[in-house]
Design an enzyme around this catalytic site. Structure first.
Site, mmCIF file in Angstrom:
data_model
loop_
_atom_site.group_PDB
_atom_site.id
_atom_site.type_symbol
_atom_site.label_atom_id
_atom_site.label_comp_id
_atom_site.label_asym_id
_atom_site.label_seq_id
_atom_site.Cartn_x
_atom_site.Cartn_y
_atom_site.Cartn_z
ATOM 1 N N HIS A 26 0.793 -1.016 -0.361
ATOM 2 C CA HIS A 26 0.019 -0.314 0.291
ATOM 3 C C HIS A 26 0.797 1.196 0.221
ATOM 4 C CE1 HIS A 26 -2.321 -3.426 2.206
ATOM 5 N NE2 HIS A 26 -3.752 -2.387 1.471
ATOM 6 N N LEU A 116 -8.242 -2.822 11.302
ATOM 7 C CA LEU A 116 -8.402 -1.282 11.559
ATOM 8 C C LEU A 116 -8.744 -0.572 12.659
ATOM 9 C CD1 LEU A 116 -9.232 -0.040 7.742
ATOM 10 C CD2 LEU A 116 -6.525 0.221 9.361
ATOM 11 N N GLY A 156 -10.579 4.123 7.729
ATOM 12 C CA GLY A 156 -11.272 2.891 7.978
ATOM 13 C C GLY A 156 -10.915 3.060 9.546
ATOM 14 N N ILE A 187 -10.259 8.601 0.436
ATOM 15 C CA ILE A 187 -10.185 7.379 -0.261
ATOM 16 C C ILE A 187 -10.151 6.266 0.636
ATOM 17 C CG2 ILE A 187 -8.489 6.372 -1.690
ATOM 18 C CD1 ILE A 187 -10.170 8.889 -3.433
ATOM 19 N N HIS A 260 -3.525 3.133 -3.996
ATOM 20 C CA HIS A 260 -3.894 2.908 -2.301
ATOM 21 C C HIS A 260 -3.425 0.985 -1.622
ATOM 22 C CE1 HIS A 260 -6.104 1.600 1.684
ATOM 23 N NE2 HIS A 260 -6.829 0.032 0.915
ATOM 24 N N ARG A 357 -16.659 -17.936 40.148
ATOM 25 C CA ARG A 357 -16.388 -16.893 39.651
ATOM 26 C C ARG A 357 -15.990 -16.119 40.875
ATOM 27 N NH1 ARG A 357 -21.934 -13.602 39.412
ATOM 28 N NH2 ARG A 357 -23.556 -15.275 40.490
ATOM 29 N N GLU A 411 -16.187 -4.740 25.366
ATOM 30 C CA GLU A 411 -15.771 -5.704 25.691
ATOM 31 C C GLU A 411 -14.585 -6.151 24.450
ATOM 32 O OE1 GLU A 411 -19.541 -6.437 26.305
ATOM 33 O OE2 GLU A 411 -19.107 -5.594 24.862
ATOM 34 N N HIS A 461 -19.989 -17.211 33.618
ATOM 35 C CA HIS A 461 -21.230 -17.390 33.271
ATOM 36 C C HIS A 461 -20.903 -18.288 32.214
ATOM 37 C CE1 HIS A 461 -21.990 -14.185 35.995
ATOM 38 N NE2 HIS A 461 -23.754 -14.299 35.838
#
Length: 664
Positions: A26, A116, A156, A187, A260, A357, A411, A461
């Protein structure tokens, strides 16, 4: 002395040449961002090419990692251990210059980027680590932690949802040492982005609480320099919006998607070099350009000045200085091993039938007192994940001296931020969510595994045992997905002792991430000898055995271990020779020598049953095609947990009947 534009053109030339030589890559982004990179790297970035690991260096991240020839050119020109031959080997097997920047290959690459949005998110983590480390260690007159995190990102990155998660939190927490550059070239691969990305990005970041510098000409060195100075002076995270031309200098391809993601071609490269006034052949950099870029001497001086500052700090605060060194070196406290083993032995000696847990929280309580480097957190589930302990103190914008991050419902962002914290150094990060929502974060955990960084995830869980919330929240295939990820260590403990061992090993593991999987429901503690406790770390061990060679082996993990033990007791009473193997970590077991693996699973014993409230198919590796699996083959249902376990066959009766069928 070469002009700024001439020095920036060296980046453009190397980027064109590298992509052309590889016949892939690129060139557009490096050519478009070359002027910004020249100003940042030569006038602002504090770094030492002769010591890329200098603790107080500024961090630089190329979030739009496809433009990797940009960072490789910068590292080579600045004097890092990255030769012109390395640049010629761009994208070739076993080179230091892979297609996307990879942590651990070229010195000076701070993180692996390419997916990205994750680079900017890693940058948020690094800036959080810097701010927290500064709050914990800096003292009046001694600012030994004081560096910036700079991130280049493209359209992006901003389209990816993770950029919202991370940049929103960065604004809330006031990360003033984070400076991001938006490569606003309009672009993407498909063409002009206005058809699919028409956001008002400056207003978006203002809404996050960022300092926004709009409409900076990305090819005007003075404007770029002024923007960076303004960003460094502001207490908020800064977004510098730089308007650039992709493929700058290419007479026929600049400003279009044609430059690109493909080589420009020999003719276009020649035309571009002519237009730029670059009179040199492929990979040919003149001495005056190297001299203008060389950062070795200045970098060494900057580090020497910091070393003198640290010596003064050490004289005034010797204990803090020693602790700082330990933390940034990633060393555990001297008493760690002995105390941790004592804690585990005490848990075995004092049985408690609790949810794993809760056992995890107890382990945090016990180990946390020894580990000021802990940096915990949860994606808005702390009361359910049980990730806070008595020593937890939340990070706040105006007080970063704590050790706990409220990530909110983010998350993916949480997990990639933790990668940045781990890469920065000085902390052992752990985060948490329900196992089901690991799916949101999966790619960031894959990146942790790829980079071999310490990222501890607490996933609670863990099965249909979740009950009434139903199949949207009941994990089925997630444990197998984690186990199948290279360099991921996955643990599903059956009681408080296995839980503590899993935590100890995750804390000690510095070369990859760990997934610790815990139950919502209470689990019975198992009896063990000292030797069995020691064998937990091997991933699988004989928990219950028979006289002589077994005719049947029951393999179980987590909440299903007690089911296997109950079934084995009933089968033994009926005269069957049964062995129970608790297997909290398949990857740890797979690393054991052949002798140990054969001792646990004799190849002569082919009658085997695996029992786990997760996807069944995974277990054929251990039971063989002649074995049986009591597991999930569908999604769950909404009902009380006891009814679900019965419906899906997780009962003593079903295990016993399955065993009898197999032994018939």
């Amino acid at each position: 002395m070469s002009s700024r534009k001439h020095l920036a053109n060296a980046i453009r030339a190397l980027s064109m040449d590298g992509v052309q030589q590889a016949n892939s890559g690129h060139p557009g982004a490096p050519m478009g961002m070359a002027d910004i990179a020249e100003v940042l790297w030569r006038s602002h970035l504090n770094h030492n090419p002769q010591n890329p690991e200098w603790a107080d260096r500024d961090r630089f991240i190329l979030s739009n990692g496809h433009g990797s020839m940009l960072i490789y050119s910068l590292l080579h020109l600045s004097g890092y251990d990255l030769s012109i031959e390395d640049l010629k080997n761009f994208r070739q097997l076993h080179s230091k210059t892979p297609g996307h920047p990879e942590y651990g290959y070229a010195p000076g690459v701070e993180t692996t980027t390419g997916p990205l949005g994750q680079g900017i998110t890693n940058g948020v983590g690094m800036a959080m680590a810097e701010k927290a480390l500064a709050a914990q260690f800096n003292r009046e007159g001694h600012d030994i932690v004081d560096h910036n995190t700079y991130v280049f990102m493209g359209d992006g990155c901003l389209m990816e949802g993770i950029s919202h998660e991370a940049c929103s939190l960065a604004g809330t927490l006031g990360l003033g040492k984070l400076i991001a550059f938006w490569d606003d070239n309009g672009i993407s691969i498909d063409g002009e982005v206005e058809g699919w990305f028409s956001d008002d990005t400056p207003k978006r970041f203002e809404a996050y609480g960022w300092h926004v510098i709009p409409a900076v000409d990305g090819h005007d060195s003075d404007a770029i320099n002024a923007a960076i100075e303004a960003a460094k002076a502001d207490p908020r995270p800064s977004l510098i919006c730089t308007k650039t031309v992709i493929g700058f200098g290419s007479p026929n391809k600049q400003g279009t998607h044609d430059c690109h993601g493909a080589p420009l071609g020999a003719e276009e490269i020649a035309a571009t070099k002519a237009q730029l006034g670059w009179e040199y052949g492929a990979f040919d950099i003149p001495a005056d350009v190297y001299a203008g870029w060389d950062a070795k001497e200045v970098g060494a001086e900057k580090e020497a000045a910091w070393n003198a500052k640290f010596d003064a700090y050490a004289a005034a605060h010797p204990e803090l200085a020693a602790e700082y060194k330990r933390r940034v070196n990633g060393d555990l406290p001297a008493e760690w091993e002995e105390k941790a083993n004592t804690i585990i032995a005490d848990l075995q000696a004092n049985p408690a039938n609790i949810a794993s847990r809760k056992a995890s929280q107890n382990a945090l309580e016990a180990f946390g007192a020894m580990l000021p480097e802990f940096m915990g957190g949860s994606a808005d589930l702390a009361p359910s994940n049980l990730t806070m302990w008595s020593g937890s103190k939340s990070l706040e914008a105006n007080d970063f001296s704590g050790n706990y991050i409220h990530y909110g419902v983010r998350e993916f962002g949480m997990t990639a931020i933790m990668n940045g914290i781990a890469l920065h150094g000085g902390f052992v990060p752990y985060g948490a969510t329900f196992l089901m929502f690991m799916e949101y974060a999966r790619n960031a955990m894959r990146m942790a595994a790829l980079m071999k960084v310490q990222n501890i995830q607490v996933y609670t869980h863990d099965s249909i045992g979740l009950g009434e919330d139903g199949p949207t929240h009941q994990p089925v295939e997630q444990i197998a997905s984690l186990r199948l990820t290279p360099n991921m260590s996955t643990w599903r403990p059956c009681d408080q002792v296995e839980s503590a061992v899993a935590w100890k090993l995750a804390i000690e593991r510095k070369d990859g991430p760990s997934s610790l999987i815990f139950s919502r429901q209470n689990l019975a503690q198992q009896e063990r000898t000292q030797e069995q406790v020691a064998d937990i770390a091997k991933g699988a061990y004989i928990l219950k055995d028979c006289e002589g060679q077994p005719e049947l082996i029951l393999i179980a993990t987590g909440s299903e271990v007690e089911l296997a033990v109950e079934a084995a007791a009933q089968l033994t009473a009926e005269g069957k020779a049964v062995r129970v193997v608790s297997m909290p970590s398949t990857d740890a077991f797979d690393k054991q020598d052949e002798g140990y693996r054969e001792a646990v699973f004799p190849s002569a014993v082919t009658k085997r049953i695996a029992i786990e409230a997760g996807i069944a198919d995974f277990w054929y590796k251990y039971v063989g095609f002649g074995g049986k699996i009591i597991g999930m083959t569908t999604f769950g249902e909404s009902a009380p947990a006891d009814e679900l376990f019965k419906m899906f066959g997780f009962t003593t009766e079903n295990v016993v009947n399955t065993a009898k069928e197999l032994l018939a």
